[in-house]
Design a protein around this motif. Sequence first.
Motif, short mmCIF file in Angstrom:
data_model
loop_
_atom_site.label_atom_id
_atom_site.label_comp_id
_atom_site.label_asym_id
_atom_site.label_seq_id
_atom_site.Cartn_x
_atom_site.Cartn_y
_atom_site.Cartn_z
N ALA A 61 -5.40 -9.52 2.09
CA ALA A 61 -5.27 -8.28 2.85
C ALA A 61 -4.78 -7.14 1.96
O ALA A 61 -5.25 -6.00 2.08
N GLN A 62 -3.87 -7.45 1.06
CA GLN A 62 -3.34 -6.42 0.16
C GLN A 62 -4.42 -5.94 -0.81
O GLN A 62 -4.55 -4.75 -1.06
N GLN A 63 -5.20 -6.87 -1.35
CA GLN A 63 -6.27 -6.49 -2.27
C GLN A 63 -7.33 -5.66 -1.56
O GLN A 63 -7.88 -4.72 -2.14
N LEU A 64 -7.62 -6.02 -0.29
CA LEU A 64 -8.62 -5.26 0.46
C LEU A 64 -8.14 -3.84 0.67
O LEU A 64 -8.90 -2.87 0.48
N ARG A 65 -6.89 -3.67 1.05
CA ARG A 65 -6.34 -2.34 1.25
C ARG A 65 -6.38 -1.54 -0.05
O ARG A 65 -6.78 -0.37 -0.07
N GLN A 66 -5.98 -2.17 -1.15
CA GLN A 66 -5.97 -1.48 -2.44
C GLN A 66 -7.37 -1.06 -2.85
O GLN A 66 -7.55 0.02 -3.44
N ALA A 67 -8.38 -1.88 -2.54
CA ALA A 67 -9.75 -1.53 -2.90
C ALA A 67 -10.19 -0.26 -2.21
O ALA A 67 -10.78 0.64 -2.83
N TYR A 68 -9.88 -0.14 -0.90
CA TYR A 68 -10.32 1.05 -0.17
C TYR A 68 -9.41 2.26 -0.47
O TYR A 68 -9.86 3.39 -0.36
N GLU A 69 -8.18 2.01 -0.85
CA GLU A 69 -7.33 3.12 -1.30
C GLU A 69 -7.85 3.67 -2.62
O GLU A 69 -7.91 4.90 -2.81
N SER A 70 -8.26 2.79 -3.52
CA SER A 70 -8.80 3.24 -4.81
C SER A 70 -10.07 4.04 -4.63
O SER A 70 -10.30 5.06 -5.29
N SER A 71 -10.93 3.60 -3.70
CA SER A 71 -12.18 4.31 -3.45
C SER A 71 -11.92 5.73 -2.97
O SER A 71 -12.53 6.69 -3.44
N MET A 72 -11.00 5.89 -2.01
CA MET A 72 -10.71 7.23 -1.49
C MET A 72 -9.92 8.05 -2.51
O MET A 72 -10.05 9.29 -2.55
N SER A 123 -3.45 9.34 2.45
CA SER A 123 -2.76 8.10 2.78
C SER A 123 -3.60 7.34 3.79
O SER A 123 -4.37 7.93 4.56
N MET A 124 -3.46 6.02 3.77
CA MET A 124 -4.20 5.19 4.71
C MET A 124 -3.36 5.00 5.97
O MET A 124 -2.19 4.61 5.89
N LEU A 125 -3.93 5.29 7.12
CA LEU A 125 -3.18 5.28 8.37
C LEU A 125 -3.15 3.91 9.05
O LEU A 125 -2.33 3.68 9.93
N ALA A 126 -4.07 3.02 8.66
CA ALA A 126 -4.10 1.69 9.29
C ALA A 126 -4.76 0.72 8.32
O ALA A 126 -5.46 1.13 7.38
N GLU A 127 -4.52 -0.54 8.53
CA GLU A 127 -5.15 -1.56 7.71
C GLU A 127 -6.66 -1.56 7.98
O GLU A 127 -7.10 -1.27 9.10
N PRO A 128 -7.48 -1.87 6.96
CA PRO A 128 -8.93 -1.95 7.19
C PRO A 128 -9.25 -2.95 8.29
O PRO A 128 -8.69 -4.05 8.34
N LEU A 129 -10.14 -2.55 9.19
CA LEU A 129 -10.55 -3.40 10.30
C LEU A 129 -11.96 -3.92 10.02
O LEU A 129 -12.92 -3.15 10.00
N VAL A 130 -12.06 -5.23 9.78
CA VAL A 130 -13.33 -5.84 9.43
C VAL A 130 -13.92 -6.52 10.66
O VAL A 130 -13.24 -7.31 11.33
#
Length: 930
Positions: free
Chosen positions: A505-516, A524-531
Amino acid sequence: MRAFHLSGLLPRAWPALLLSLLVSHAAFSFASAATEAPFTPVAGMRSVQLAEAAFTRGDSLPNWVDGIGQLPPAAKDSPLAIRLSDVQFHVGEQSAYYIHRALTANEASSVSALGQYEIAFQPDYQRVQLHRLRIVRGAQVIDKLASAEIRFLQREMGLAQGVYSGAITAAIVTDDVRVGDTLEVAYTVLGQNPVFGGKFFDAAAWDSPAPVGLRRITLDMPEQRSIAYRMIGGNLAVTPKEQRRNGRRIVRFEARDLPALVAEPYLPADVSAYRWIQFSELGSWKEVNQWAQGLFDIPSGAAAVTDALRAAGATGTPSQQVAKVLEFVQNEIRYLSLSMGESSHRPFPPAQVLQRRYGDCKDKSLLMVAMLRELGIVAEPVLLSTELRKGLDRMLPSPLLFDHAIVRVHVDGKTYFLDPTRLGQHGLLDNMGQTHGGAQVLVVNATGKALETIAPQTDPALITDKRSERVTVSTFDQPAEMQVRISMAGTGAERMRVQLAGLSAQQLRQAYESSMGRRYADFSMLAEPLVSDDRVNNRMTVDLRYRIGKFMEKNDKGWLMRYKPVNLTEQFYVPDLVKRSHPLLVPMYPSISTYDFEVVLPEQVDARYQPSQNSIDNSAFRLTEALAFTGRVAQARLRLDVTADRVPADGVPAFVEASRKVNEMLQGSMLLPTRMLKVAAAPDYKEALKARLEDSLKASDQLLADAALTGQDTGAILCERARTHSWLGQHAAALKDAAQAVQQQPQSADYLSCQADISFAAGKFKESAAGFARAVALGNNDGETYQRKALANIYLGNQREMIIDLARAGSKLDEPLAHVRGQIWQAIVGAVPAAMDAGGPPELLTEQWLGEALKMFQQQTGPETMLRVASRDGGNGQAPRLVEVYFYAGKYYLLQDDKIRARVYFQRVLDKGVLHSPFHTLSRLELDRL
């Protein structure tokens, strides 16, 4: 099994097939794997020990070798020169090949090519005899055969992908090598993989990235054996010389002073700039099929297979059973390839694969075939090349061309090609991705005698990746909220499923934070990625929420909104040099990528731009951009269709130019001018617009007064005031202002166009058409001017002039919305047939209701569909859109001689109060005429 015999160094751009075969001919061991296999030290030590025993030096030359006494001179204009590259194949009870090379280092950078020479071989069935190793330094010849250090390395290039081939590299290290030296080496490799049953197949490269003084390739075979040869690639074939001697047939290709060949980058895999010569003892694909049948004709292991079917839960309809078996083999049998000796091509029995719980592509394919046949479902192994895909029909039939195995299944009247080495595939067979589309394959069965082609996956639902971004701006100088949805289907969903499964979950969040983070510094990310994973329909979505600081950028013109279609970027290879001799690879075919960007702005925004649509078309792709900004919602929609897998050489300049335009279009932004901000909330659109127009009149009056004091030209101000008067219905004042502007500058095309617009609004169509004609003659020959001139001719009854004007407008405006509107007017006046063409209205990314309007005037539908489609986008610019919609409905009923309904819709246009819209003017004119 031995590889292609290449002349010295390998270029980085060497075709992938040659590179793979250089490492090993263990064809089926190259399939993609999802897990990393462990290295087996004991097996590795055994292979090295075998290699040491199978490698000797100082052996005499075989008596069949036709030696070369004197080396050709070395070229001086290359860092590395190949003085001699001689390959001799000897076909017999024990086939062998002889290599004789001489390499000269003209620069220090090339000395390492001489100091370490490598020979790859398979110690399970091959022996190497090193006959000669020496340094030629001017007139001095230094023998290094006995002193050279030889190390045996088991590199296993595919180990990380779960491939263990048993290939050994003999690294020959020669000391005291200097610039100007020539390394001369000669050796023989004896033995052939027994899996081929004594049949001969091989190949050798002809061209090289270094100049070659003498290139020679010889095939020495018994006269009674029929071995075909063919030169592949390049533009110039080499004709061999043949002779017969002592019951043997000798075919020799020979050339001197071959220049260095630098391959063009980004070639399709089936296009070879480097020529190579292929040999094969099989005369047809039917014979290759018969050979493969012998490999896959293994007892199914019924008991083990039955247990596997039970474990897989293979119940339900035949299609559901196939899907369950595929899922079991993909996920429960891990990928590991032990491809030593005959195992390079011969699969292990299904019972053994099930007991081990691992196997490679051929093992998995045979297991899947056995399980499906146990269920009574028709299934067959399939051989293919993951590198070449196309072009096999231009080559000699040979088992060496294939490096992968999959399965063909016939079920429910349909044919599927399924890959048991893939991961992430679930659900319905029809929704599964196809990574081998377009590949030429050989189906292994009793009747197979020709290559077949897997149909490319072209269903838009399965090849489309989507990204949507919706931004809500509450206050201009405060952070905005962005909602992102990423949606994938088909192979895209399967790749995403596998990738996400390997992330925490942490790696997934970091991946989408890096992209943005690559787009916005302050976020800032307001919520965890919802898959969300819809496995049945093979769709995956990821929903993301961000807070974006400083989203709106203030400049001297207003507020700027930037967007970036990240899923559309970097889709193509763009070469530095556009002049090419070979086609250019387009890697993403077939695919569709869409990007939707929407910004909801604060309440005080009231924009009124006409929607626009632009496109960039090329033989390999089409990019369409649609922009809309009405009310307080700004939208950008982009779609990229990749329509070909390559660009012909003569089409590369146009492709590169189009790609540059794509890059410009993908750096998107939209501007909100300050004048589009409301000063205060108005009771409704009509009253707000009227108030703004009256304010505009006052501002124009003041500007004219100021200009009179300074002596400035007032024509532009007069035209602006004339248009405002006209929108307010004050036609006399409007005509007066327009006439005064033209009087000041009679040759101004802009002022003449202004006067023509005012005349049209006042119902003076003859004067309007004449004014537009003069404006065109003076230089205002853009698409919009021709459109307005066409309207004047329509109301004058000049249908011929109208058609000419619309045609000219269409050629000027490369914009689908304008083309559709032109077709609508032609249909209204009966200038086109009821059905335009078999394809119907063109596809539109925005304002889809225009297509329905065209169908309506073509008598295909009624107004209800147009009205419904036009209303479904909610409050985004409803009033400006509906005045045009209602006008078309009024014209439709007028053509039906239903004047009552026509009046209703024309009046609805006026009630909307969009005074500046040309359709407001047209509706007023129609009511006057009624």
